[in-house]
Design a protein around this motif. Structure first.
Motif, mmCIF file in Angstrom:
data_model
loop_
_atom_site.group_PDB
_atom_site.id
_atom_site.type_symbol
_atom_site.label_atom_id
_atom_site.label_comp_id
_atom_site.label_asym_id
_atom_site.label_seq_id
_atom_site.Cartn_x
_atom_site.Cartn_y
_atom_site.Cartn_z
ATOM 1 N N THR A 13 8.557 75.584 46.223
ATOM 2 C CA THR A 13 8.699 77.157 46.553
ATOM 3 C C THR A 13 9.989 77.402 47.289
ATOM 4 N N GLU A 14 10.629 76.091 47.668
ATOM 5 C CA GLU A 14 12.092 76.215 48.218
ATOM 6 C C GLU A 14 12.932 76.975 46.993
ATOM 7 N N MET A 15 12.565 76.910 45.801
ATOM 8 C CA MET A 15 13.241 77.225 44.771
ATOM 9 C C MET A 15 14.642 76.800 44.695
ATOM 10 N N TYR A 16 14.471 75.471 44.993
ATOM 11 C CA TYR A 16 15.848 74.574 45.047
ATOM 12 C C TYR A 16 16.472 74.200 43.781
ATOM 13 N N ILE A 17 17.642 74.127 43.718
ATOM 14 C CA ILE A 17 18.363 73.640 42.387
ATOM 15 C C ILE A 17 19.203 72.405 43.041
ATOM 16 N N GLY A 18 18.601 71.310 42.211
ATOM 17 C CA GLY A 18 19.422 70.030 42.570
ATOM 18 C C GLY A 18 20.557 69.881 41.810
ATOM 19 N N GLY A 19 21.309 68.778 41.720
ATOM 20 C CA GLY A 19 22.656 68.633 41.165
ATOM 21 C C GLY A 19 23.334 67.600 41.589
ATOM 22 N N ASP A 20 22.867 66.345 41.485
ATOM 23 C CA ASP A 20 23.331 65.218 42.187
ATOM 24 C C ASP A 20 24.829 65.091 41.871
ATOM 25 N N MET A 21 25.186 65.353 40.715
ATOM 26 C CA MET A 21 26.637 65.337 40.258
ATOM 27 C C MET A 21 27.330 66.318 40.574
ATOM 28 N N GLN A 22 26.621 67.319 41.210
ATOM 29 C CA GLN A 22 27.488 68.310 41.975
ATOM 30 C C GLN A 22 27.716 68.185 43.396
ATOM 31 N N GLY A 23 27.087 67.123 43.831
ATOM 32 C CA GLY A 23 26.940 66.749 45.254
ATOM 33 C C GLY A 23 25.862 67.399 46.260
ATOM 34 N N ARG A 24 24.941 67.725 45.361
ATOM 35 C CA ARG A 24 23.773 68.270 45.956
ATOM 36 C C ARG A 24 22.654 67.285 46.109
ATOM 37 N N PRO A 25 21.839 67.133 46.935
ATOM 38 C CA PRO A 25 20.472 66.087 46.758
ATOM 39 C C PRO A 25 19.847 66.407 45.644
ATOM 40 N N PRO A 26 19.087 65.533 45.247
ATOM 41 C CA PRO A 26 18.367 65.636 43.915
ATOM 42 C C PRO A 26 17.199 66.593 44.113
ATOM 43 N N PHE A 27 16.372 67.163 43.007
ATOM 44 C CA PHE A 27 15.491 68.141 43.074
ATOM 45 C C PHE A 27 14.452 67.506 44.133
ATOM 46 N N GLU A 28 14.213 66.089 43.778
ATOM 47 C CA GLU A 28 13.111 65.420 44.775
ATOM 48 C C GLU A 28 13.238 65.702 46.264
ATOM 49 N N ALA A 29 14.406 65.870 46.807
ATOM 50 C CA ALA A 29 14.423 66.141 48.136
ATOM 51 C C ALA A 29 14.493 67.544 48.429
ATOM 52 N N GLY A 30 14.989 68.454 47.623
ATOM 53 C CA GLY A 30 14.972 69.594 47.969
ATOM 54 C C GLY A 30 13.817 70.719 47.647
ATOM 55 N N CYS A 31 13.068 69.851 46.686
ATOM 56 C CA CYS A 31 11.671 70.544 46.432
ATOM 57 C C CYS A 31 10.678 70.175 47.135
ATOM 58 N N SER A 32 10.868 69.183 48.187
ATOM 59 C CA SER A 32 9.885 68.936 49.002
ATOM 60 C C SER A 32 10.315 69.238 50.485
ATOM 61 N N SER A 33 11.253 69.879 50.738
ATOM 62 C CA SER A 33 11.740 70.155 52.179
ATOM 63 C C SER A 33 10.998 70.962 52.837
ATOM 64 N N ARG A 34 10.187 71.955 52.569
ATOM 65 C CA ARG A 34 9.181 72.986 53.256
ATOM 66 C C ARG A 34 8.140 72.062 53.659
ATOM 67 N N ASP A 35 7.314 72.571 54.699
ATOM 68 C CA ASP A 35 6.153 71.816 55.275
ATOM 69 C C ASP A 35 5.058 72.133 54.256
ATOM 70 N N VAL A 36 5.032 73.277 53.701
ATOM 71 C CA VAL A 36 3.880 73.647 52.846
ATOM 72 C C VAL A 36 4.480 74.433 51.276
ATOM 73 N N ASP A 37 3.460 74.538 50.519
ATOM 74 C CA ASP A 37 3.756 75.291 49.243
ATOM 75 C C ASP A 37 2.898 76.364 49.153
ATOM 76 N N TYR A 38 2.649 77.113 48.053
ATOM 77 C CA TYR A 38 1.818 78.233 48.037
ATOM 78 C C TYR A 38 0.783 78.227 47.023
ATOM 79 N N MET A 39 -0.768 78.325 47.358
ATOM 80 C CA MET A 39 -1.399 78.462 46.387
ATOM 81 C C MET A 39 -1.608 80.021 45.898
ATOM 82 N N HIS A 40 -1.480 80.212 44.441
ATOM 83 C CA HIS A 40 -1.371 81.528 44.074
ATOM 84 C C HIS A 40 -2.956 81.974 43.818
ATOM 85 N N VAL A 41 -3.570 83.197 44.308
ATOM 86 C CA VAL A 41 -4.659 83.312 44.177
ATOM 87 C C VAL A 41 -4.498 84.778 43.359
#
Lengths: 794, 750
Positions: free
Chosen positions: A281-309
């Motif tokens: 839910t961070e809507m993170y775009i990784g890109g290890d070759m662009q100098g950004r940490p990979p998706f796995e880091a950015g996609c798990s950086s918030r404490d919670v995600d969202y359940m959709h009802v």
């Protein structure tokens, strides 16, 4: 303290069991030393029960497990388990408790044994699943769902999604055959499917990785990602009587570009609602070759995600009233509309969740988040109250109201590191949760919020399945862990390991693993376990049935009415397989003609399965009892091709039914050569074929290049073929000329000798884009091969 | 039988005793409870303990099945009868990426007459490689009866290494046999055809223009070139085929110890059945001519060399198999006949012929070479041997029985009557010089069981495990094999096979050599030449490098990916959504996927094999830019507000605390592992090494988060700290697994 005492007692009692077994063995007089290596393979002689137990080093638990799972021919298995096959693109089916595999039902990969993707009928079905014209011959099946009536399995239909190619497959459980493929016109990926609503009104399919709905290019950056990329949740309208998805009556919730995951439909009090979780839910775009940490880091950086009802019941009414936007032919409820009409809410949920599971009563929703050690329990009543009171903690950036976690939560329980999926027990409030990192299953009480038991798995469990474990009436007794790693559990069979499905006896207060089953092909994700009493399979079809439509095939003929029609460039055979004999036997055609063979299998018993095949044409199909099916192909090769029939349920082997005699035709042969040449050019876009060093060493220099550029399609040594004989061509032409000719044949078209050859062979030398480096090798080969052939001729 | 019952009674009493002790404690069911509840007999329970495999146990034998038209090999274990693996051989199989990645697609394309993938095969009777007549557990061979191909698998990694087209036969008999030192892999035609790609008038030209043949594929090994010390390949250039008149050929076998120069098989023509005998040692040395690029030995040459003969058979023949010591071969027929090899060889040498059959092939008198005949019943199908001297088993299909008999004394020894019609038989090590003697498998083609759950018209194949260890044979287990039209199997003692668990990093598994596209961490790159784009990437838990790739519409794109994992079973898969390609990358493997990026847009790509807790996050995006794109370079990055920056700082500091706590957990696991000497246990050791490797990868993340923190770039600092934490989780995951394995091992040792 009490717990420790209890564990201690159990330990002691187990010890006693072991001791007694030991004594038993001693008394049964089989205390012989382990047989020597040399003796392996010599007859053991008749062994007693005790001798067998000792030889095999079995414990008391092992003996019990053996007795609980062994299913001799006079007994019947109790449950059938239908798995997704993952990237194998099929559905593995096995029986419980014997854990014997009985089927790999194909969904989207061609399968020769079933003939799936070989007959015109099944080929046509597969073709409906091609996306944007791309020939897709595999799939990544993830989550099967069985159709439901009043929140329980009715055992009629099965739907499953394809994560790699957003499609849904519908199977008829009467014959376990695919009947329908439906492509999602919005998504580029899915994951959360297929989940049936309690009366099979709808099948849920959610995106996984978001993508723009317009399928257009938008430069990838944070702003565009939020603007153009979208997730979604499709409610496919399901016609339970027909067992087909009705695309026109289906609709999709537009969702933010969170990475949506699994879903479940509410039941009883929560009937009419759906629950879908998400990660990134961070809507993170990784890109290890662009100098950004990979998706796995950015996609798990918030404490919670969202359940959709989502409220599908109300949404369906609005769609009926025309309140939708048509995108790519799909009825879409835009986010703002969904918010306006109170159809869509978010609730924080534990990080990177997988399973979102509605309990049998419909009152609770359980979420297992892989990066939290707790499983969370939501109260549906509390969610409804918050919605009614408009008690929101805020809105996400798309304006969707967020219900505060504490407002909706019933409670949470620490179940271990990496909880992943939940399955329910018939006893009220009892649930089983797979725990990925700790590699165990936790049995716990989600009403009173306490852990009851653990059982260790081997290793890293993904999903779990319990008998009817996601319905209103779970049946208990058996639970299966779908382990993601097997490592040391089985005989080694190379770097690619089987999966391990561990069967657990949950009938007592302690869970016990009673069987390790290797799953030998594919990687099941989700699975369903259905009581065999719900099965209503058939053995045969009425004679003349097309198994895709289940209607009488227009090409069906009776025995004695077989005939061959010839029209235009077509040869159409209307034949039968009658008493294990194919009529007509021989088929004569001209090279280049289109051959259509319709056969009707008049057999009606379980053993009347026949494989009919055309040798070296890659044409075959399995005719089920009563089936009419067709093979269609262009007879592009000339010669005598055996037509063979294999009676699958007899040991007779293949019988020769006749020959497909394909009469040589120069023009058609040229067409074949040109097609060959084109395929070679496509191959050469890939990396070039390179055999191992051993083979290469035994080839003549340049032979590999000669093969790779497809020169063999037209040229031989010592013989005229589609093109001129290459024997001693190096004596007739200079190296320089050959080099130019091979690389740029078009430059030489006006030379008299070339013109004459083109007249003679009715074929022009194609430009195969031979590189400068390779042309030298090819010329070297022309010389070496000539010498070799000349030596052979002497 | 009485003995068993007595033991059972005794055990029953003891179990009752056990039950009375353990019942009040945790209400565990007793064996008697389970027996009663499920309706198991004593014989059932005995069969159960003979076949059940406790968790982590190893089967005694690994078997390789002939799966008919499925084109895929099945590997199963004896006695548990559990299936361990399906391996794509003649049919593409996406789970393994077989026929989907470039390496295997090209392998299959080059094995076709027309450079297109033949998508199935018909493989019924496989053969294991042999050294001095014994299985050496190295290679496995199959013949494709449908599209006339031959395949070789390496049992080092259980992958198909070679598929080659036989350009002569069009339909082959779906069996292969190897010579005692695997010098030749033999394949025959089944139905005759023309070898010049021309049709004929069957009535007029059958005898003159149709041909049959026996192909001798030359197999060449180079020792010491791979991890387990073997690399072998079939060399098509050195292979030869013997041309035969239009006989329909059937099951065949190769001699041993004195008869090792001969291949024997069954043949028929116009309803007349024969056994054929070919001196392949003599034949393969003869002069050849080229037909369709294959070296062919004319029949006339073989006749001149006195290297071929036929034996006239009285009835219909099913198959010919050579006895383990090579003294006899047995032709299974209505009347099963044992032929004395020495007599046959003698007859050929001295040209004791009684005339000529079609094609001028000399005929040997049946009575001169027969050792004896026996009638076992109606429809005798197959014969198998075990280690008992001169003992064989035949399946009598219609009579539902298997007969144990002595082929030297020609006496029937023992009969077991079954509930099904047995067909093909297999004894572990059974086609080697020393068959084993405790198990026999029997195929049931009908599979008509009253209580076997039906899942639709398409049913599995069935095979029974029969206990032949004692004087009485007993049916132990009914195994089902889906996606399989089962015929023969071959089975080898498990210790003979020594598979690897990972490849040296960068291996092209099809050649066994280091791929030119091998890529290591930090060396990932995207190369472009015109419209040709090569991506050299890597895979590791839980990310793909590169994660973002942009190409132009119409580009020919290849992902060359290397799995950098060293851990066992840590396979990754790869696909680009809706582009139809899929690869399987076992630890160390390099493979390539090529496609034309012909549609514009954003296409996710991801790991298709559940590899880790963050497997779903192992993703990337392929951006395809349209030709002559004139859109605006819209959008951009989002700037952080001061408040957001402060939040990231707070998150960063929080994450550092989590990292420190996680390290404590890791340290405690490491301490336990050291105290319990994990290094003495290979499985635990490998996992600890993996855990250490994961932490080693974290160093870069640490360097990054410290650097960005110093610069006050709190978002980046936080994200890299998060990445560091992810590596910790992976290390802990491997460490915990090691602890679990070690605890189990130590527990069982006590």
């Amino acid at each position: 303290m009490m717990k420790i005492m209890k564990n201690f007692k159990q330990y002691i009692s187990l010890f006693l069991v072991a001791l007694l077994i030991g004594f038993t063995l001693a008394f049964t007089g089989c205390g012989k030393k382990q047989k020597k290596e040399a003796a392996i393979g010599t007859p053991r002689g008749t062994e007693t029960f005790g001798q067998v137990v000792q030889r095999r080093g079995m414990t008391a638990d092992d003996i019990l497990a053996a007795a609980k799972t062994y299913t001799p021919d006079h007994l019947q298995d109790e449950y059938v388990v239908i798995n997704s096959g993952g990237q194998a693109g099929n559905l593995p089916v096995y029986l419980v408790p014997s854990m014997r595999l009985v089927k790999y039902a194909p969904t989207n990969a061609r399968q020769a044994y079933d003939g799936y993707g070989y007959s015109t009928e099944t080929k046509g079905l597969m073709k409906t699943g091609f996306i944007d014209g791309v020939e897709i011959l595999w799939g990544d099946t993830h989550h099967p769902g069985i159709s439901e009536k009043n929140g329980d399995y009715d055992g009629k239909w099965l739907a499953i999604n394809d994560k790699a190619n957003p499609r849904m497959f519908v199977l008829d459980l009467k014959d376990f055959e695919v009947k329908q493929v439906v492509n999602n016109p919005l998504f580029r990926s899915n994951h959360g499917g297929a989940f049936f609503t309690p009366n099979s009104e709808y099948v849920m399919e959610a995106t996984q990785y978001p993508a723009p709905y317009d399928h257009k290019y938008h430069p990838l950056n944070d702003v565009n990602f939020r603007k153009y990329w979208r997730g979604g949740l499709t409610y496919w309208k399901f016609d339970d009587a027909k067992g087909r998805i009705d695309e026109k009556k289906s609709f999709t919730f537009e969702l933010p570009p969170y990475t949506q995951d699994l879903s479940d439909a509410g039941k009883n009090a929560s009937y009419g609602w759906g629950f879908t979780n998400s990660f990134c839910t961070e809507m993170y775009i990784g890109g290890d070759m662009q100098g950004r940490p990979p998706f796995e880091a950015g996609c798990s950086s918030r404490d919670v995600d969202y359940m959709h009802v989502t409220n599908w019941k109300k949404a369906a009414e609005l769609v009926k009233q025309g309140k939708y936007k048509l995108i790519n032919g799909m009825k879409v409820i835009p986010i703002d509309e969904a918010v306006k009409y109170g159809l869509l809410y978010l609730i924080p949920e534990p990080k990177s969740p997988h399973g979102v599971d509605v309990d049998p009563t419909g009152d609770y929703i359980l979420v297992a988040g892989k990066l939290d050690s707790h499983a969370w329990v939501y109260s549906f009543a509390k969610i409804m109250k918050a919605i009614k009171d408009k008690n929101f903690e805020g809105h996400d950036s798309y304006g969707i109201p967020i219900i505060a976690l504490q407002t909706a939560l019933h409670g949470s329980v620490e179940v271990g590191l990496g909880p992943l999926h939940n399955q329910f027990d018939p006893k009220k409030g009892i649930v089983y949760t797979s725990v990925y990192v700790d590699s165990w299953t936790t049995k716990w009480d989600y009403i009173n919020l306490k852990v009851l038991d653990h059982v260790s798995s081997n290793y890293n469990i993904g999903h779990l399945v319990a008998a009817h474990g996601d319905t209103k009436h779970p049946q208990g007794k058996y639970l299966i862990e779908l382990d993601k790693l097997a490592i040391d559990r089985f005989n080694p069979v190379g770097p690619l390991h089987p999966q391990n499905h561990q069967l657990i006896d949950i009938s007592g207060p302690k869970m016990k693993i009673i069987y390790d089953m290797p799953l030998p092909m594919g990687e099941p994700h989700y699975t369903v376990m259905e009581n065999v009493n719900l099965l209503h399979t058939i053995d045969a079809y009425p004679v003349g049935t097309d198994i895709v439509t289940l209607k009488k095939a227009p090409y069906a003929v009776n025995a004695g009415e077989e005939h061959i029609k010839r029209y235009g460039n077509n040869v159409e055979v209307f034949g039968t397989i009658n008493d294990g004999v194919v009529t007509p036997g021989n088929i004569n055609v001209n090279q280049g003609q289109n051959v259509i063979i319709h056969l009707t299998n008049t057999g009606q018993t379980k053993v009347d399965h026949f494989v009919y095949e055309v040798a070296s044409y890659d044409q075959q199909y399995r005719w089920r009892p009563g089936e009419t099916a067709s093979l269609e192909f262009v007879a592009d090769k000339s010669g005598m091709f055996p037509l063979m029939l294999d009676k699958m349920h007899t040991p007779d082997g293949r019988q020769l039914e006749g020959y497909l005699a394909v009469k040589y035709n120069a023009k058609a042969d040229n067409d074949r050569v040109m097609a060959f040449s084109k395929r070679i050019q496509i191959d050469n876009q890939m990396q070039k074929f390179k055999p191992s060093a051993i083979e290469l060493k035994n080839l003549l220099p340049g032979e590999m290049e000669f093969l790779n550029y497809g020169c063999t399609a037209c040229h031989k040594f010592g013989k005229d073929f589609n093109g001129p004989d290459l024997l001693m061509v190096d004596k007739r032409r200079s190296d320089e000329w050959l080099r130019s000719w091979i690389m740029h044949p078009e430059k030489h078209q006006k030379e008299a000798s070339i013109e004459a050859m083109r007249q003679h062979y009715k074929l022009a030398m194609p430009n195969q884009n031979v590189s400068a480096q390779d042309v030298g090798k090819i010329i070297e080969f022309l010389k070496a091969k000539s010498t070799q052939v000349l030596n052979q001729q002497e | 039988m009485i003995l068993i019952t007595k033991r059972f009674l005794l055990l029953g009493i003891i179990f009752l005793l056990v039950a009375s002790i353990d019942k009040p404690l945790f209400a565990q069911k007793t064996l008697n409870d389970v027996k009663k509840e499920r309706g198991l007999t004593d014989a059932d329970v005995l069969a159960a303990v003979k076949t059940f495999m406790p968790s982590g146990g190893r089967d005694e034998y690994l078997s390789f099945a002939g799966t008919g038209n499925s084109g895929t090999m099945i590997v199963y274990g004896i006695p548990s009868m559990r299936i361990y693996k399906y391996v794509g051989v003649f049919s593409p199989e996406p789970w393994q990426g077989y026929g989907f990645d470039d390496e295997s697609s090209l392998l299959l394309k080059k094995a076709s007459l027309d450079d297109k993938i033949d998508t199935y095969g018909d493989m019924r009777f496989p053969a294991l490689s042999e050294t001095k007549g014994e299985y050496d557990g190295k290679y496995l061979f199959y013949s494709d009866g449908a599209n006339s191909r031959v395949a070789m698998l390496d049992l080092e990694d259980f992958e198909t290494k070679q598929v080659l087209s036989n350009p002569l036969f069009l339909s082959a008999y779906p069996e292969v046999a190897v010579t005692p030192n695997t010098q030749w892999v033999i394949q025959t035609s089944q139905f005759p055809t023309t070898w010049n790609a021309r049709s004929i008038d069957l009535k007029k030209d059958y005898d003159t223009k149709l041909k049959s043949g026996i192909a001798f594929w030359n197999f060449h090994t180079v020792e010491g070139t791979t991890k387990t010390g073997h690399a072998g390949r079939i060399l098509k250039e050195k292979s030869v085929a013997l041309e035969l008149p239009p006989y329909t050929l059937g099951y065949f076998d190769v001699g041993k110890f004195g008869s090792e120069d001969y291949v024997v098989g069954v043949a028929n023509k116009e309803g007349k059945h024969f056994a054929y005998v070919v001196n392949y040692k003599a034949v393969t040395a003869l002069k050849t001519k080229q037909i369709n690029g294959f070296s062919v030995i004319p029949l006339s040459e073989a006749l001149q060399a006195n290297a071929i003969a036929l034996i006239d058979l009285p009835g219909k023949a099913r198959m010919a198999k050579v006895t383990p010591k090579g003294k006899y071969f047995i032709v299974v027929a209505d009347q099963t006949t044992v032929f004395d090899f020495a007599k046959v060889i003698n007859a050929i040498k001295h040209k004791t012929f009684i005339g000529n059959a079609d094609g001028g092939i000399p005929l040997i008198d049946f009575n001169v070479v027969s050792h004896g005949s026996l009638n076992f019943g109606s429809d005798v199908l197959d014969v198998a041997f075990d280690s008992r001297p001169n003992v064989a088993y035949v399946s009598v299909h219609n009579d539902k029985k298997i007969v144990r008999w002595n082929f030297e004394s020609m006496k029937k020894l023992e009969v077991v009557t079954l509930d099904f019609k047995p067909s093909y038989l297999m004894v572990p090590q059974g086609l080697s010089a020393t068959p084993h003697s405790n198990y026999l498998t029997a195929v049931d083609k009908e599979g008509l069981y009253k209580h076997f759950v039906s899942v639709g018209p398409v049913r599995p194949s069935f095979q029974h495990l029969i206990d032949i260890s004692g004087n009485k044979m007993q049916d132990l287990y009914t195994m089902s094999l889906p996606q399989c039209n089962l015929y023969g199997s071959v089975s080898v003692l498990r210790t003979v096979i020594k598979p690897i668990v990972r490849y040296p990093t960068g291996t092209n598994s099809r050649t066994g050599e280091i791929s030119p596209f091998k890529t290591v961490a930090g060396k990932e790159k995207i190369e472009r030449k015109g419209n040709r784009v090569h991506i050299f990437g890597t895979l590791i838990r839980s990310h793909i490098t590169p994660e973002i790739v942009e190409v132009n519409q119409g580009d020919v794109v290849t992902f060359h990916l290397t799995n950098l994992e060293l851990a066992e079973d840590e396979t990754h898969g790869f696909t680009v959504n809706t582009y139809g390609k899929q690869g399987s990358f076992e630890p160390g493997k390099t493979a390539s996927l090529t496609f034309v990026a012909d549609r514009e847009g954003a296409f996710p790509y991801y790991c298709t094999e559940f590899c880790s807790a963050l497997h779903l996050e192992m993703e990337g995006i392929l951006m395809v830019k349209p030709k002559n794109w004139r859109g605006k370079e819209s959008g951009g990055e989002i700037q952080l507000t001061m408040a957001e920056l402060a939040k990231y700082k707070q998150n960063y500091e929080g994450k550092l605390k989590v990292i420190s706590q996680t390290q404590d957990v890791i340290n405690s696991v490491v301490k336990w592992l050291k105290e319990n000497h994990y290094e003495n246990h290979p499985f635990a050791k490998a996992l600890v090494e993996d855990a250490v490797a994961q932490l080693g990868k974290a160093a870069v993340a640490k360097k990054n988060y410290e650097k960005f923190a110093k610069e006050g770039k709190w978002k980046q600092a936080f994200l890299w700290a998060e990445q560091y934490f992810q590596y910790q989780v992976k290390a802990a995951d491997a460490g915990l697994r090691a602890q679990k394995i070690l605890k189990e091992k130590l527990g069982s040792a006590k």
